[in-house]
Design a protein around this motif. Structure first.
Motif, mmCIF file in Angstrom:
data_model
loop_
_atom_site.group_PDB
_atom_site.id
_atom_site.type_symbol
_atom_site.label_atom_id
_atom_site.label_comp_id
_atom_site.label_asym_id
_atom_site.label_seq_id
_atom_site.Cartn_x
_atom_site.Cartn_y
_atom_site.Cartn_z
ATOM 1 N N LEU A 325 50.215 69.386 -6.496
ATOM 2 C CA LEU A 325 51.462 68.791 -6.965
ATOM 3 C C LEU A 325 51.638 67.372 -6.469
ATOM 4 O O LEU A 325 52.340 66.575 -7.075
ATOM 5 C CB LEU A 325 52.655 69.647 -6.511
ATOM 6 C CG LEU A 325 53.066 70.727 -7.491
ATOM 7 C CD1 LEU A 325 51.941 71.705 -7.707
ATOM 8 C CD2 LEU A 325 54.291 71.453 -7.007
ATOM 9 N N TYR A 326 51.027 67.072 -5.338
ATOM 10 C CA TYR A 326 51.044 65.695 -4.844
ATOM 11 C C TYR A 326 49.612 65.296 -4.520
ATOM 12 O O TYR A 326 48.776 66.138 -4.235
ATOM 13 C CB TYR A 326 51.938 65.573 -3.595
ATOM 14 C CG TYR A 326 53.396 65.669 -3.929
ATOM 15 C CD1 TYR A 326 54.107 64.539 -4.303
ATOM 16 C CD2 TYR A 326 54.053 66.884 -3.915
ATOM 17 C CE1 TYR A 326 55.448 64.612 -4.648
ATOM 18 C CE2 TYR A 326 55.389 66.978 -4.256
ATOM 19 C CZ TYR A 326 56.076 65.834 -4.621
ATOM 20 O OH TYR A 326 57.401 65.920 -4.961
ATOM 21 N N PRO A 344 46.437 71.241 -10.591
ATOM 22 C CA PRO A 344 47.174 72.497 -10.433
ATOM 23 C C PRO A 344 46.506 73.655 -11.177
ATOM 24 O O PRO A 344 46.500 74.783 -10.707
ATOM 25 C CB PRO A 344 48.540 72.190 -11.046
ATOM 26 C CG PRO A 344 48.658 70.717 -11.058
ATOM 27 C CD PRO A 344 47.274 70.160 -11.135
ATOM 28 N N ARG A 345 45.926 73.346 -12.333
ATOM 29 C CA ARG A 345 45.316 74.404 -13.133
ATOM 30 C C ARG A 345 44.160 75.044 -12.373
ATOM 31 O O ARG A 345 44.050 76.263 -12.287
ATOM 32 C CB ARG A 345 44.847 73.811 -14.465
ATOM 33 C CG ARG A 345 44.064 74.753 -15.342
ATOM 34 C CD ARG A 345 43.863 74.160 -16.721
ATOM 35 N NE ARG A 345 45.063 74.299 -17.525
ATOM 36 C CZ ARG A 345 45.268 75.308 -18.388
ATOM 37 N NH1 ARG A 345 44.358 76.246 -18.535
ATOM 38 N NH2 ARG A 345 46.360 75.374 -19.094
ATOM 39 N N ILE A 348 45.363 77.304 -9.552
ATOM 40 C CA ILE A 348 45.837 78.614 -9.996
ATOM 41 C C ILE A 348 44.663 79.468 -10.459
ATOM 42 O O ILE A 348 44.579 80.651 -10.152
ATOM 43 C CB ILE A 348 46.903 78.465 -11.104
ATOM 44 C CG1 ILE A 348 48.101 77.681 -10.560
ATOM 45 C CG2 ILE A 348 47.351 79.820 -11.616
ATOM 46 C CD1 ILE A 348 49.132 77.317 -11.586
ATOM 47 N N TYR A 358 61.307 73.558 -3.993
ATOM 48 C CA TYR A 358 62.309 72.931 -4.834
ATOM 49 C C TYR A 358 62.513 73.829 -6.048
ATOM 50 O O TYR A 358 61.998 73.572 -7.110
ATOM 51 C CB TYR A 358 61.821 71.535 -5.221
ATOM 52 C CG TYR A 358 62.813 70.687 -5.952
ATOM 53 C CD1 TYR A 358 64.177 70.970 -5.900
ATOM 54 C CD2 TYR A 358 62.414 69.590 -6.687
ATOM 55 C CE1 TYR A 358 65.081 70.191 -6.565
ATOM 56 C CE2 TYR A 358 63.310 68.801 -7.355
ATOM 57 C CZ TYR A 358 64.646 69.105 -7.294
ATOM 58 O OH TYR A 358 65.548 68.326 -7.978
ATOM 59 N N GLY A 361 64.087 72.480 -9.278
ATOM 60 C CA GLY A 361 63.396 71.328 -9.843
ATOM 61 C C GLY A 361 61.991 71.642 -10.312
ATOM 62 O O GLY A 361 61.574 71.215 -11.371
ATOM 63 N N VAL A 362 61.242 72.404 -9.515
ATOM 64 C CA VAL A 362 59.844 72.663 -9.835
ATOM 65 C C VAL A 362 59.613 74.137 -10.128
ATOM 66 O O VAL A 362 58.727 74.500 -10.878
ATOM 67 C CB VAL A 362 58.936 72.224 -8.654
ATOM 68 C CG1 VAL A 362 57.486 72.504 -8.942
ATOM 69 C CG2 VAL A 362 59.138 70.763 -8.339
ATOM 70 N N GLY A 363 60.457 74.984 -9.545
ATOM 71 C CA GLY A 363 60.166 76.410 -9.567
ATOM 72 C C GLY A 363 60.572 77.144 -10.830
ATOM 73 O O GLY A 363 60.047 78.210 -11.108
ATOM 74 N N ASN B 224 61.088 71.264 -18.451
ATOM 75 C CA ASN B 224 60.987 70.838 -17.056
ATOM 76 C C ASN B 224 59.557 70.368 -16.783
ATOM 77 O O ASN B 224 58.686 71.158 -16.460
ATOM 78 C CB ASN B 224 61.357 72.020 -16.149
ATOM 79 C CG ASN B 224 61.357 71.619 -14.694
ATOM 80 O OD1 ASN B 224 60.873 70.551 -14.322
ATOM 81 N ND2 ASN B 224 61.896 72.475 -13.857
ATOM 82 N N ARG B 226 58.145 68.838 -14.384
ATOM 83 C CA ARG B 226 57.571 69.092 -13.062
ATOM 84 C C ARG B 226 57.128 70.537 -12.941
ATOM 85 O O ARG B 226 56.107 70.841 -12.336
ATOM 86 C CB ARG B 226 58.580 68.746 -11.972
ATOM 87 C CG ARG B 226 58.954 67.277 -12.006
ATOM 88 C CD ARG B 226 59.922 66.919 -10.917
ATOM 89 N NE ARG B 226 59.369 67.175 -9.601
ATOM 90 C CZ ARG B 226 60.059 67.050 -8.480
ATOM 91 N NH1 ARG B 226 61.324 66.713 -8.531
ATOM 92 N NH2 ARG B 226 59.501 67.286 -7.326
ATOM 93 N N PHE B 227 57.912 71.428 -13.517
ATOM 94 C CA PHE B 227 57.515 72.838 -13.544
ATOM 95 C C PHE B 227 56.218 72.988 -14.312
ATOM 96 O O PHE B 227 55.275 73.641 -13.859
ATOM 97 C CB PHE B 227 58.623 73.657 -14.219
ATOM 98 C CG PHE B 227 58.260 75.095 -14.465
ATOM 99 C CD1 PHE B 227 58.611 76.069 -13.544
ATOM 100 C CD2 PHE B 227 57.579 75.476 -15.614
ATOM 101 C CE1 PHE B 227 58.279 77.394 -13.756
ATOM 102 C CE2 PHE B 227 57.241 76.801 -15.837
ATOM 103 C CZ PHE B 227 57.604 77.761 -14.903
ATOM 104 N N ALA B 229 53.884 70.825 -14.971
ATOM 105 C CA ALA B 229 52.736 70.264 -14.271
ATOM 106 C C ALA B 229 52.282 71.199 -13.154
ATOM 107 O O ALA B 229 51.091 71.418 -12.967
ATOM 108 C CB ALA B 229 53.095 68.890 -13.708
ATOM 109 N N GLY B 232 49.983 73.946 -14.280
ATOM 110 C CA GLY B 232 48.721 73.607 -14.916
ATOM 111 C C GLY B 232 48.832 73.198 -16.374
ATOM 112 O O GLY B 232 47.845 73.230 -17.089
#
Lengths: 533, 347
Positions: A325-326, A344-345, A348, A358, A361-363, B224, B226-227, B229, B232
């Motif tokens: 993510l970063y 990220p892919r 996972i 977060y 925001g991200v979840g 979203n 960011r979600f 990304a 994946g």
């Protein structure tokens, strides 16, 4: 004796929506002393300062109880302007400076020295012109007092961080009536030599009779400059001591120490020869505010590894970096295969799953149904929950029936309280949203589950449910869990080992049963120098 | 009563409720004025079929997170270009119509791809950039229409013999080909069955697309980023997919529109077309972040029936001036204004 104290807080308490964040705090600051205020994140330091400055957030949420006595008189501080008028100044942690303005303009902002001109005589004072020379003279004087040799007419933008900090201080001491100066973690962004200089400046200022309230969690600095020390924990003032009575270990213990309820299971003796599922080599992560600097770590199969540390020290960055993510650098091995970072892919696909700190925001997809939130990662990456259009394999549609079945099972297993699988995630309470996030991670059937701040922003009852759930997953499914949390108590209640991160680096790994002193020292970055003290 | 009103506006949103009420009032007035009701219904149906696919073009752009597609004029220009080529190829009837559609797809796709790349660089300002991008391209094409080497005498200026005309009549080519397809009469007025079926088919295809793996990824990227990304999904790619689809549908939409209208309008013709489509979908209850097929259908019916009915009714009330045009403008821009004030305020 009374007059000696510039500031006395008497029994100050504050509630946010029924949640007591300050409990009867007393604080006494003498004129010309440096008074250190230490405590973990969430101990109530900022709330106390917000009260002292009359910040709107305090008065919008019902105000506080107790008394503030400033120079022997009871003070009603309702707005930041009241605080300024009394002579309380603040040096902020994040600089409150206008980058495009010059140093002088920043120092004199809203307190400009003005002179009459032809137009202002007719149209009023707001059109007076600036007396730039007088302003510059004042600024020079203030800067000189701090031992700064710098042109006062250069813009702030482009100055080194250390200088900005000093400009902030110059602005405060330029106020003629300043009596009490609050430093909110001033050294957090400074290099060591700059920090030294800052501490010298603080000593100078206090020698000139200005009282200083010094908020920090760097304990060595506290011992270096403070005359007296107040320690807070969980909104309570737990100790007040003079410097001569204080030692690093003592402060650390008081700061962290609380009853640890090992509610969940007996601490397992982790075995040195346990199989390693992930090894992390030289991992650095560019996460703003949570920078990780070259960490090495091993994660063992079937354990719950806790990652702790104070906010901003980088603990959050580790999981975010591994999950892509970063921006991350270094090497991460899962078993013997190297994980491709910043993707990220791939993370996972390699059997990792992440529950972000977060959540909103991200979840979560807030405006999407619970069931889609649960299955979407698995659908996109593992191609599950799909079916062909009229049997055509080419076009894969989501399989509503399978999704519904799975979501119902998850809702039942994790006890997600909702009106049904098609409810929007936005409408759930924090704890239930967290469970949806965990359900999504579980749907991926991961080898290793990373969970960041799983109990942030959810109420106490739900906290325990979430922690119990993690333990259950670990025990029953043998899932390896890496939990990052700011709450040490929570880490100590369920982890097998706890890694403490300080300044982006691994400070050490402790067992949950280790002493408060060790935890306190590690979190303050003083563990290695323990023997010296 | 107040509770009822609140529950209605909460559920459907102010634009939809107000426009519905306004439409009802117009209908009542139409009855009072003894207007030709079957005629009005026919006009409404024609306009719905004519504009429906253009409105549908908003779905992929909104759901992929690039917001309302104010740059739809780009796709529209591609559609018109393809239509002109089909005339240049001297095709007639349905053959000309479908050739134009097939030809428009590669143009729109290429333009949509490039435009998507641009939008990925200006995240957060897509709607402003899109508006001016649309204006710029339409203006640029004003030169383009003059210079393109078309030869067909039907399309080029009669005097001088160079450059395309401002309006190109389709009467001999494919005007009304789908309107007349399977057409039958109700109350003595013909129903544009083929066009409506085409709109319906478009909606069904879009509905299916939104249920595919790509469709789900696109909606997640829009909802979203960011979600998405973190899970994946390549957000930039999904945004490009959304933009391309929107442009392709826009290109097809204008061909269907021209077929029913009977003319291609070149030069500044496409300038304001995106605004009509945008306001229709907003009236249907969409926001700048989320839109569904039902928003498209209900919005198209409400907005374009309103236009069809307001014209004769208001002109009868106030014959002097063109008040109905003023009403159209107020509704179009008012609704867009309302929706834009809502952007980014839902948290």
């Amino acid at each position: 004796m009374e007059e000696n104290y510039v500031l006395k807080l008497k029994n100050v308490s504050k509630e946010y929506f029924g949640n007591k964040v300050l409990k009867e705090v007393n604080l006494n600051v003498k004129a010309g002393e440096i008074h250190a205020l230490v405590g973990e994140n969430g101990a109530g330091k900022s709330t106390l300062m917000n009260i002292l400055f009359g910040m709107p957030v305090i008065h919008n949420t019902g105000g506080y109880t107790g008394e503030i006595i400033f120079e022997g008189k009871k003070a009603e501080i309702m707005t930041p302007n009241n605080a300024l008028a009394l002579g309380i100044g603040m040096v902020h942690q994040e600089f409150m400076l206008l980058p495009g303005f010059t140093i002088t303009e920043n120092i004199k902002l809203n307190r400009e020295i003005t002179k009459q001109n032809a137009i202002s005589r007719i149209l009023g004072d707001s059109l007076k012109s600036l007396d730039i020379e007088a302003m510059r003279k004042d600024s020079q004087a203030a800067l000189k007092k701090l031992g700064m040799n710098i042109d006062d007419w250069v813009p702030i933008a482009g100055l080194p961080v250390g200088y900005m900090q000093f400009v902030e201080i110059a602005r405060e001491i330029d106020k003629k009536n300043i009596k009490l100066l609050v430093f909110d973690e001033p050294t957090a962004v400074l290099a060591e030599s700059e920090a030294e200089k800052l501490l010298d400046t603080m000593r100078n200022l206090s020698a000139n009779g200005i009282a200083i309230l010094f908020i920090t969690h760097r304990l060595d600095e506290v011992l270096a400059v403070a005359d007296s020390i107040t320690i807070m924990r969980d909104g309570e003032q737990v100790s007040e001591m003079k410097r001569k009575d204080a030692t690093l270990a003592k402060i650390a213990q008081i700061m962290v120490g609380r009853k640890i309820e090992r509610v969940v299971h007996e601490a397992r003796k982790y075995e040195n020869n346990g199989e390693i599922v992930m090894s992390i080599r030289n991992l650095s992560v560019d996460m703003p505010g949570e920078i990780v600097k070259s960490i090495d770590m091993e994660i063992r199969k079937g354990e719950i590894l806790g990652i702790g540390g104070l906010a901003g020290q980088g603990k959050i960055g580790i999981a975010n970096g591994i999950m892509g993510l970063y921006k991350a650098y270094g090497e991460v091995y899962i078993g013997n295969t190297r994980l491709e970072l910043n993707n990220p892919r791939k993370a996972i696909e390699s059997g990792l799953a992440f529950v972000s700190e977060y959540r909103r925001g991200v979840g979560l997809l807030l405006d999407t149904s619970i069931e889609m939130n649960i299955v979407i990662s698995s659908m996109q990456i593992q191609n599950r929950f799909l079916k062909g259009l009229f049997g055509l394999k080419m076009i894969s549609l989501k399989d509503d029936r399978k999704i519904r079945e799975w979501a119902m099972k998850m809702i039942k297993d994790l006890d997600i309280r909702c009106t049904g699988p098609d409810q929007l995630a936005r409408r759930l309470s924090g704890g239930n949203q967290q469970k949806v996030c965990i359900a999504r991670a579980l749907t991926l059937e991961p080898e290793i589950l990373f969970v960041s701040e799983p109990t942030r922003g959810i109420d106490i009852g739900a906290k325990k449910l979430v922690l119990d759930l993690l333990v259950k997953l670990n025990k029953e499914l043998g899932m390896t869990i890496v939990m990052t949390s700011s709450e040490l108590g929570e880490l100590r209640s369920i982890s097998d080992r706890i890694a403490i991160v300080y300044d982006g680096k691994l400070e050490g790994i402790l067992a949950p049963t280790d002493s408060d002193v060790d935890f306190g020292l590690m979190m303050a970055g003083e563990y290695r120098s323990k023997e010296v003290v | 009563m107040r509770g009822f009103w609140k529950s209605i506006t909460d559920k459907y949103g102010y634009p939809k409720v107000f426009i519905t009420l306004f439409l009802l009032i117009l209908c009542i007035l139409a009855v009072v004025q003894k207007q030709n009701l079957p005629g009005l219904i026919k006009d409404s149906l024609v306009r719905v079929g004519m504009n429906g696919i253009l409105v549908l073009a908003m779905i992929p752009s909104i759901n992929s997170g690039t917001g309302l597609n104010f740059g739809l004029s780009l796709g529209i220009v591609c559609g018109i270009l393809a239509g002109c080529i089909s005339i240049e190829m001297n095709l007639f009837g349905l053959k000309a119509f479908f050739t134009a559609i097939l030809l428009s797809i590669p143009f729109s796709a290429a333009v949509g791809y490039a435009y998507g790349l641009l939008l990925n660089r200006v995240k957060g300002d897509e709607m402003t950039i899109g508006t001016y991008m649309g204006f710029s391209i339409v203006s640029l094409m004003c030169i383009g229409w003059l210079l393109l080497p078309f030869k067909s005498p039907e399309m080029i200026w009669a005097i001088g013999g160079r450059g395309l005309r401002t309006t190109i009549a389709l009467a001999d080519r494919f005007a009304k080909v789908t309107d007349k397809m399977m057409s039958f009469n109700i109350l003595g007025e013909p129903v544009p069955t083929g066009t409506l079926l085409l709109f319906g088919a478009g909606c069904v295809l879009m509905w299916i697309f939104l249920k595919t793996k790509t469709g789900v990824a696109m909606m997640a990227a829009g909802d979203n980023p960011r979600f998405a990304a973190a899970n994946g999904i390549n957000v930039n790619r999904q945004r490009i997919v959304g933009t391309m689809l929107s442009m392709i549908i826009g290109g097809i939409g204008i061909i269907v529109y021209a077929q029913s209208f009977g003319f291609f309008q070149l030069y500044t013709g496409p300038l304001m077309m995106p605004f009509m489509a945008i306001s229709a979908i907003l009236i249907g209850g969409a926001s700048a972040r989320k839109a569904s097929i039902s928003n498209v259908v209900s919005g198209t019916i409400l907005f374009f029936s309103l236009l069809a009915i307001s014209l004769p009714v208001i002109n009868k009330m106030m014959p002097e001036g063109n008040l109905s045009e003023v009403v159209r403008i107020i509704v179009t821009y008012g609704v867009i204004l309302y929706a834009l004030t809502k952007v980014g305020r839902d948290d």
